[in-house]
Motif scaffolding. Structure first.
Motif, PDB file in Angstrom:
ATOM      1  N   CYS A 199       0.804  -1.227   0.000  1.00  0.00           N
ATOM      2  CA  CYS A 199       0.000   0.000   0.000  1.00  0.00           C
ATOM      3  C   CYS A 199       0.833   1.272   0.000  1.00  0.00           C
ATOM      4  O   CYS A 199       0.377   2.307  -0.509  1.00  0.00           O
ATOM      5  CB  CYS A 199      -0.954   0.001   1.190  1.00  0.00           C
ATOM      6  N   LEU A 200       2.039   1.238   0.543  1.00  0.00           N
ATOM      7  CA  LEU A 200       2.875   2.431   0.602  1.00  0.00           C
ATOM      8  C   LEU A 200       3.957   2.452  -0.467  1.00  0.00           C
ATOM      9  O   LEU A 200       4.246   3.502  -1.049  1.00  0.00           O
ATOM     10  CB  LEU A 200       3.532   2.551   1.986  1.00  0.00           C
ATOM     11  N   TYR A 201       4.580   1.317  -0.723  1.00  0.00           N
ATOM     12  CA  TYR A 201       5.774   1.299  -1.561  1.00  0.00           C
ATOM     13  C   TYR A 201       5.649   0.437  -2.817  1.00  0.00           C
ATOM     14  O   TYR A 201       6.590   0.348  -3.603  1.00  0.00           O
ATOM     15  CB  TYR A 201       6.974   0.808  -0.738  1.00  0.00           C
ATOM     16  N   GLY A 202       4.497  -0.184  -3.017  1.00  0.00           N
ATOM     17  CA  GLY A 202       4.324  -1.051  -4.176  1.00  0.00           C
ATOM     18  C   GLY A 202       4.496  -0.327  -5.497  1.00  0.00           C
ATOM     19  O   GLY A 202       4.954  -0.916  -6.480  1.00  0.00           O
ATOM     20  N   SER A 203       4.173   0.957  -5.536  1.00  0.00           N
ATOM     21  CA  SER A 203       4.295   1.720  -6.781  1.00  0.00           C
ATOM     22  C   SER A 203       5.749   1.816  -7.218  1.00  0.00           C
ATOM     23  O   SER A 203       6.041   1.912  -8.421  1.00  0.00           O
ATOM     24  CB  SER A 203       3.707   3.121  -6.608  1.00  0.00           C
ATOM     25  N   HIS A 226      26.016   4.791  18.719  1.00  0.00           N
ATOM     26  CA  HIS A 226      24.949   4.928  17.739  1.00  0.00           C
ATOM     27  C   HIS A 226      24.893   3.703  16.847  1.00  0.00           C
ATOM     28  O   HIS A 226      25.833   2.911  16.773  1.00  0.00           O
ATOM     29  CB  HIS A 226      25.139   6.184  16.890  1.00  0.00           C
ATOM     30  N   VAL A 227      23.764   3.578  16.165  1.00  0.00           N
ATOM     31  CA  VAL A 227      23.556   2.451  15.276  1.00  0.00           C
ATOM     32  C   VAL A 227      22.628   2.904  14.150  1.00  0.00           C
ATOM     33  O   VAL A 227      21.794   3.801  14.342  1.00  0.00           O
ATOM     34  CB  VAL A 227      22.946   1.244  16.028  1.00  0.00           C
ATOM     35  N   VAL A 228      22.787   2.335  12.970  1.00  0.00           N
ATOM     36  CA  VAL A 228      21.912   2.600  11.825  1.00  0.00           C
ATOM     37  C   VAL A 228      21.135   1.332  11.526  1.00  0.00           C
ATOM     38  O   VAL A 228      21.731   0.273  11.286  1.00  0.00           O
ATOM     39  CB  VAL A 228      22.721   3.041  10.588  1.00  0.00           C
ATOM     40  N   LEU A 229      19.815   1.433  11.542  1.00  0.00           N
ATOM     41  CA  LEU A 229      18.941   0.303  11.245  1.00  0.00           C
ATOM     42  C   LEU A 229      18.107   0.632  10.015  1.00  0.00           C
ATOM     43  O   LEU A 229      17.585   1.743   9.900  1.00  0.00           O
ATOM     44  CB  LEU A 229      18.021   0.000  12.431  1.00  0.00           C
ATOM     45  N   THR A 230      17.974  -0.320   9.125  1.00  0.00           N
ATOM     46  CA  THR A 230      17.167  -0.097   7.925  1.00  0.00           C
ATOM     47  C   THR A 230      16.036  -1.115   7.864  1.00  0.00           C
ATOM     48  O   THR A 230      16.098  -2.184   8.463  1.00  0.00           O
ATOM     49  CB  THR A 230      18.022  -0.206   6.650  1.00  0.00           C
ATOM     50  N   ARG A 231      15.007  -0.759   7.112  1.00  0.00           N
ATOM     51  CA  ARG A 231      13.830  -1.614   6.979  1.00  0.00           C
ATOM     52  C   ARG A 231      13.383  -1.609   5.523  1.00  0.00           C
ATOM     53  O   ARG A 231      13.782  -0.745   4.740  1.00  0.00           O
ATOM     54  CB  ARG A 231      12.691  -1.097   7.875  1.00  0.00           C
ATOM     55  N   THR A 232      12.518  -2.557   5.180  1.00  0.00           N
ATOM     56  CA  THR A 232      11.970  -2.639   3.820  1.00  0.00           C
ATOM     57  C   THR A 232      10.448  -2.600   3.852  1.00  0.00           C
ATOM     58  O   THR A 232       9.791  -3.067   2.925  1.00  0.00           O
ATOM     59  CB  THR A 232      12.436  -3.927   3.119  1.00  0.00           C
ATOM     60  N   GLY A 233       9.901  -2.046   4.904  1.00  0.00           N
ATOM     61  CA  GLY A 233       8.449  -1.929   5.036  1.00  0.00           C
ATOM     62  C   GLY A 233       8.091  -0.804   5.988  1.00  0.00           C
ATOM     63  O   GLY A 233       8.929   0.017   6.339  1.00  0.00           O
ATOM     64  N   HIS A 234       6.849  -0.790   6.413  1.00  0.00           N
ATOM     65  CA  HIS A 234       6.358   0.304   7.237  1.00  0.00           C
ATOM     66  C   HIS A 234       6.872   0.230   8.666  1.00  0.00           C
ATOM     67  O   HIS A 234       7.249   1.249   9.260  1.00  0.00           O
ATOM     68  CB  HIS A 234       4.817   0.283   7.233  1.00  0.00           C
ATOM     69  N   LEU A 235       6.916  -0.954   9.251  1.00  0.00           N
ATOM     70  CA  LEU A 235       7.288  -1.112  10.650  1.00  0.00           C
ATOM     71  C   LEU A 235       8.796  -1.112  10.838  1.00  0.00           C
ATOM     72  O   LEU A 235       9.543  -1.516   9.933  1.00  0.00           O
ATOM     73  CB  LEU A 235       6.696  -2.408  11.206  1.00  0.00           C
ATOM     74  N   PRO A 236       9.276  -0.685  12.007  1.00  0.00           N
ATOM     75  CA  PRO A 236      10.715  -0.733  12.283  1.00  0.00           C
ATOM     76  C   PRO A 236      11.218  -2.173  12.260  1.00  0.00           C
ATOM     77  O   PRO A 236      10.446  -3.115  12.480  1.00  0.00           O
ATOM     78  CB  PRO A 236      10.826  -0.143  13.701  1.00  0.00           C
ATOM     79  N   PRO A 237      12.505  -2.370  12.025  1.00  0.00           N
ATOM     80  CA  PRO A 237      13.060  -3.723  12.039  1.00  0.00           C
ATOM     81  C   PRO A 237      13.068  -4.280  13.457  1.00  0.00           C
ATOM     82  O   PRO A 237      13.125  -3.529  14.441  1.00  0.00           O
ATOM     83  CB  PRO A 237      14.482  -3.524  11.508  1.00  0.00           C
ATOM     84  N   THR A 238      13.038  -5.588  13.578  1.00  0.00           N
ATOM     85  CA  THR A 238      13.013  -6.221  14.898  1.00  0.00           C
ATOM     86  C   THR A 238      14.289  -5.940  15.687  1.00  0.00           C
ATOM     87  O   THR A 238      14.286  -6.028  16.917  1.00  0.00           O
ATOM     88  CB  THR A 238      12.826  -7.735  14.761  1.00  0.00           C
TER      89      THR A 238
END
Length: 247
Positions: free
Chosen positions: A123-127, A167-179
Motif C-alpha cells: 500500500c505504501l511502496y508497491g508503486s 549509535h547504530v543505523v537500522l534499515t527496513r523494507t516496510g512500514h514497521l521498524p526492524p526487529t
C-alpha cells in the motif's frame, strides 16, 4: 520503592525540556531504581524523504494561481526542521558524563536493487516496484541501496561519529521498524525514548506504536519541532490526536 523527591524533580524537568506532548506514562515493571538510560530514535532523515517535505501546495480548481508564493518558503521550513533534528541530536550527546549520553538510533528505509522482495501491491511502496519493472534501477531508485537518496543525512551522522557517542543505523523494507530495534533498546536497558524525524504519518507513528507495544511503561516522547510530514494538516493531526494515544 518510590524515587526520591529530587529525582522526581529532575525527571520532570527533563520531560519538560524535551517538549513532551504526552503525560508521563504510568509505573510499570520497569523499575525507577535503575539508572535512567536514554535513546534518541531519528526516523528517515534521508534525501529521498527530505525532497518531499513542506512542498508548495499544488494549484487546484478553486485556487489556480500557482505563481502565488506560499506565506512560508518550503525550503526555509525544511531547513528549520533539519536544524531542530540536529539540535535534538546535539542535546542528546552533549552531557558532561559520556555514560549519560543517549544511544542514537538512525532508522531508514532501504530496498535492494529492483526492489526485490517488495510486493507490487504494497500500500505504501508497491508503486516503486511497479515503476521499476518498467524503467529499471537507472530511473527508479528511491530508497535503493547504493544510491545517495537512501543515505542518512551526513551532517547528523558526522555529528554523532565525531562525538564518539554510541549509535547504530537500522534499515527496513516496510512500514514497521526492524526487529533489531527491540534488541538494541533491551540490550542497552533503555528507560527513556525520544523520537524525531520524518514522516510523522509513516516512520514516526510506526516507531512510536512499535516502542509503546514492545516496551509498556517506557518513557516515550517526541520533539514536536523536530517532526515533519509532506502535508501540514496531516502533521498537525498526527501530533494532536494520534501520538498522545501511545503515552
Amino acid at each position: 520503592k518510590r524515587p526520591s523527591a529530587s529525582r522526581q524533580s529532575k525527571a520532570a524537568q527533563y520531560r519538560h525540556s524535551r517538549n513532551h506532548i504526552h503525560p508521563h506514562p504510568p509505573l510499570s515493571a520497569m523499575s525507577y531504581q535503575s539508572r535512567i538510560k536514554r535513546a534518541l530514535i531519528v526516523c528517515d532523515m534521508q534525501a529521498d524523504v527530505m525532497s518531499s517535505l513542506f512542498a508548495a501546495p499544488a494549484p487546484t480548481a478553486s485556487s489556480p494561481n500557482s505563481d502565488i508564493s506560499p506565506r512560508v518558503d518550503p525550503a526555509a521550513k525544511r531547513e528549520a526542521f533539519i536544524d531542530a533534528v540536529q539540535s535534538a541530536v546535539r542535546a542528546s550527546i552533549s552531557n558532561p558524563l559520556p555514560e549519560d549520553n543517549a544511544l542514537i538510533i538512525f532508522l531508514g528505509l532501504r530496498f535492494p536493487s529492483g526492489y526485490e522482495g517488495l510486493h507490487e501491491e504494497h500500500c505504501l511502496y508497491g508503486s516503486l516496484r511497479r515503476l521499476n519493472e518498467k524503467v529499471g534501477d537507472k530511473h527508479c531508485h528511491w530508497f535503493m541501496d547504493g544510491h545517495d537518496g537512501s543515505e542518512i543525512n551526513g551532517e547528523l551522522q558526522d555529528m554523532v561519529t565525531n562525538s564518539s557517542a554510541k549509535h547504530v543505523v537500522l534499515t527496513r523494507t516496510g512500514h514497521l521498524p526492524p526487529t533489531e530495534l527491540s534488541a538494541h533498546l533491551a540490550d542497552n536497558s533503555i528507560t527513556d525514548v525520544t523520537i524525531v524525524g520524518a514522516k510523522a504519518s509513516q516512520s514516526v507513528q510506526a516507531t512510536v506504536q512499535y516502542v509503546a507495544d514492545h516496551f509498556p511503561g517506557i518513557d516515550l516522547s517526541v520533539v514536536q519541532e523536530a517532526l515533519a510530514d509532506d502535508q501540514q494538516e496531516r502533521l498537525d493531526s498526527i501530533v494532536q490526536h494520534l501520538l498522545p494515544l501511545y503515552s
